[in-house]
Design an enzyme around this catalytic site. Structure first.
Site, PDB file in Angstrom:
ATOM      1  N   LYS A  33      36.813  42.447  39.479  1.00  0.00           N
ATOM      2  CA  LYS A  33      38.146  41.859  39.310  1.00  0.00           C
ATOM      3  C   LYS A  33      38.351  41.270  37.914  1.00  0.00           C
ATOM      4  O   LYS A  33      39.499  41.026  37.511  1.00  0.00           O
ATOM      5  CB  LYS A  33      38.389  40.809  40.391  1.00  0.00           C
ATOM      6  CG  LYS A  33      38.464  41.425  41.800  1.00  0.00           C
ATOM      7  CD  LYS A  33      38.746  40.369  42.862  1.00  0.00           C
ATOM      8  CE  LYS A  33      39.011  40.996  44.229  1.00  0.00           C
ATOM      9  NZ  LYS A  33      37.778  41.277  44.977  1.00  0.00           N
ATOM     10  N   LYS A  78      33.124  34.732  37.666  1.00  0.00           N
ATOM     11  CA  LYS A  78      33.548  35.423  38.878  1.00  0.00           C
ATOM     12  C   LYS A  78      32.326  35.744  39.723  1.00  0.00           C
ATOM     13  O   LYS A  78      31.272  36.123  39.192  1.00  0.00           O
ATOM     14  CB  LYS A  78      34.284  36.738  38.533  1.00  0.00           C
ATOM     15  CG  LYS A  78      34.871  37.448  39.731  1.00  0.00           C
ATOM     16  CD  LYS A  78      36.059  36.710  40.303  1.00  0.00           C
ATOM     17  CE  LYS A  78      36.505  37.285  41.645  1.00  0.00           C
ATOM     18  NZ  LYS A  78      35.590  36.907  42.749  1.00  0.00           N
ATOM     19  N   SER A 113      39.254  35.720  45.167  1.00  0.00           N
ATOM     20  CA  SER A 113      38.768  37.099  45.246  1.00  0.00           C
ATOM     21  C   SER A 113      39.560  37.922  46.261  1.00  0.00           C
ATOM     22  O   SER A 113      39.006  38.755  46.981  1.00  0.00           O
ATOM     23  CB  SER A 113      37.273  37.119  45.615  1.00  0.00           C
ATOM     24  OG  SER A 113      36.669  38.299  45.148  1.00  0.00           O
ATOM     25  N   SER A 172      32.866  42.132  43.594  1.00  0.00           N
ATOM     26  CA  SER A 172      34.127  41.555  43.122  1.00  0.00           C
ATOM     27  C   SER A 172      34.133  41.094  41.673  1.00  0.00           C
ATOM     28  O   SER A 172      35.182  40.670  41.183  1.00  0.00           O
ATOM     29  CB  SER A 172      34.536  40.386  44.024  1.00  0.00           C
ATOM     30  OG  SER A 172      35.094  40.870  45.224  1.00  0.00           O
TER      31      SER A 172
END
Length: 510
Positions: free
Chosen positions: A72, A245, A128, A69
């Protein structure tokens, strides 16, 4: 130095066409060695100085691995560059349900939910949400496949050359979705340079309005433990940690990006193929190592290239030195105790196509053969002329901005109800319903007219939807053209807007 240009130079540091001009001396015998008293338990890790582009520590940084993720971050950057924050995103059935089994549905998003781009980005970065990633991709590009192409184009423009490739906006498992730690650092630095992406990925909490499954709205918090840690938390707290992140899939393991600011310096660490909870400790240790072991020196303050001469010849062209300047904010990163004189400098006359206006050469610095920074050498007169032109265009746009005409020239009923609709006549009824007999009595006529009205307004609604879609696409093209114009003169949109606001303030005070 503008980040886009810095990133590109990092990727092309060894470009051909280099000329020598006042080359700095080699590192002195007394220069400190490059620190190496760190490491990571994860398979891959890197920490980079954002302002110089110097890699302070790296472990298998050019080997690709699934990103999970942290993908992202690139999704958010592409969305922020192609959509306004107040645009409304509608979640399709495919966006909600076409996800990997077991990947979850943060905040129970449902087909038909409608949220602003901004709220979707908060869902994307703090929780997320794979559904938010899909919905944003469809909103911006029409499909996830088309959006993935935009992601790959953006990554390539940032200098990613290690075989990095994206196939979806969420980071869910796909054998073809992969990134190197180095390329992920390039992507992350660009993402955090975007003011809106940095703001969202720095938030600890956010609330969204009502959705189908959350009729009273819902609040949520950041998942990144380093960013949520308070002083005194010896395991996760890292002074200056600002944004980042997390990621995890069965193929990728634990992945992590963390951005930190301390004493005016900015660092990014990336961890790939880590494990719980060590990958947080790896990321934190890399940042502390970078802040502890290195220092940044301002290039314009220390560089002597333009001192004591009236003209400088570069690749056969002579320039007046008073008209030359070194990009402000450019730095080199050196070990603690290192001196600017310890660097070696090369003047590269091969100016990239996307270099800021007026650039005549690029100064590139190494320290014991490590790349530690670079700076554009530019003509002030050319830069000032380009900046003045951009200011004029901006002022003219503010003064005369009007609603764009519909690109297709379609006659669309006004959303405000300003257009007058003709009555639904029997002839129009036949146009809508064929050869049906409308001599049905009072109730039959009422039903027929009602049906005609529904059909008419339904067609109008479709045209309005098409118009809005085209307006969004046109707006995205305008934003891209504006970004490119500002890039040509070495400014981000945020930096240019701040400059314009300062000048407006001075005008008002006069």
């Amino acid at each position: 130095m503008k980040l886009r240009e810095l990133i590109r130079k990092m990727a092309a540091f060894a470009a051909v066409g280099v000329i020598t001009a006042n080359i700095g001396g080699l590192c002195s015998y007394g220069a400190p060695q490059w620190p190496s008293d760190t490491g990571v338990m994860a398979d891959f890790g890197i920490v980079v100085d954002v302002d110089s582009g110097a890699v302070l520590y790296g472990q298998q940084i050019h080997v690709t691995s699934p990103p999970a993720s942290i993908t992202k971050l690139l999704t958010a950057l592409v969305v922020a560059e192609h959509a306004s924050m107040d645009e409304i995103v509608e979640f399709s059935h495919d966006a909600v349900y076409n996800v990997e089994e077991g990947s979850g549905n943060k905040m129970a998003m449902e087909e038909g939910d409608r949220l602003s781009v901004e709220d979707c980005l908060y869902l994307l970065m703090l929780q997320s949400s794979n559904q938010a990633a899909n919905a944003l991709a469809e909103h911006v590009a029409g499909s996830r496949e088309a959006f993935a192409q935009m992601m790959n184009e953006k990554a390539a423009s940032l200098g990613c050359q290690d075989g990095t490739h994206f196939t979806n906006p969420s980071g869910l498992n796909d054998d073809a979705q992969k990134v190197s730690a180095y390329d992920m650092a390039l992507i992350s630095m660009a993402a955090f340079e975007n003011e809106k992406v940095l703001e969202i990925s720095s938030a600890k909490f956010h609330s969204i309005p009502a959705t189908i499954n959350n009729p009273e709205g819902v609040s949520f918090r950041m998942e990144h433990r380093i960013l949520m840690a308070e002083p005194g938390d010896g395991t996760y707290y890292c002074e200056g940690a600002t944004a980042g992140k997390t990621g995890y899939t069965s193929l990728a393991g634990n992945t992590l990006v963390t951005y930190a600011v301390r004493d005016g310096r900015r660092l990014v660490s990336v961890i790939l193929k880590g494990s719980q909870p060590q990958y947080y400790i790896d990321g934190k240790n890399l940042l502390n190592f970078g802040f502890r072991s290195f220092v940044n020196l301002d290039i314009p303050e220390h560089e002597t290239l333009l001192q004591g001469v009236e003209q400088l010849e570069i690749d056969g062209v002579s320039y007046e030195v008073p008209d030359l300047a070194i990009e402000e904010g450019s730095v080199v990163t050196l070990p603690q105790g290192g001196q600017f004189a310890d660097t070696a400098r090369i003047l590269d006359s091969q100016v990239p196509e996307d270099a800021p206006a007026g650039t005549v050469a690029v100064l590139k610095y190494t320290y014991n053969d490590r790349k530690v920074g670079s700076a554009c050498l530019y003509q002030k007169s050319v830069r000032e002329e380009a900046l003045a032109r951009a200011e004029r265009e901006s002022r003219e746009a503010e003064a005369g901005e009007t609603q764009d005409a519909d690109p297709a020239g379609e006659d669309v009923p006004s959303e405000s109800g300003g257009d007058t609709l003709d009555p639904v006549t029997p002839e129009k009824q036949k146009g809508l319903f064929g050869d049906m007999d409308f001599d049905l009595g009072g109730m039959g006529k009422f039903i027929a007219i009602g049906g005609a009205a529904v059909a008419f307004f339904g067609a109008g609604g479709l045209l309005i939807w098409r118009k809005k879609k085209k307006e969004r696409e046109a707006a995205a093209r305008r934003r891209e053209r504006r970004r490119q114009r500002l890039s040509d003169i070495g400014y981000s949109e945020e930096a240019f807007e701040k400059l314009m606001e300062e000048r407006r303030g001075r005008d008002r005070r006069r």
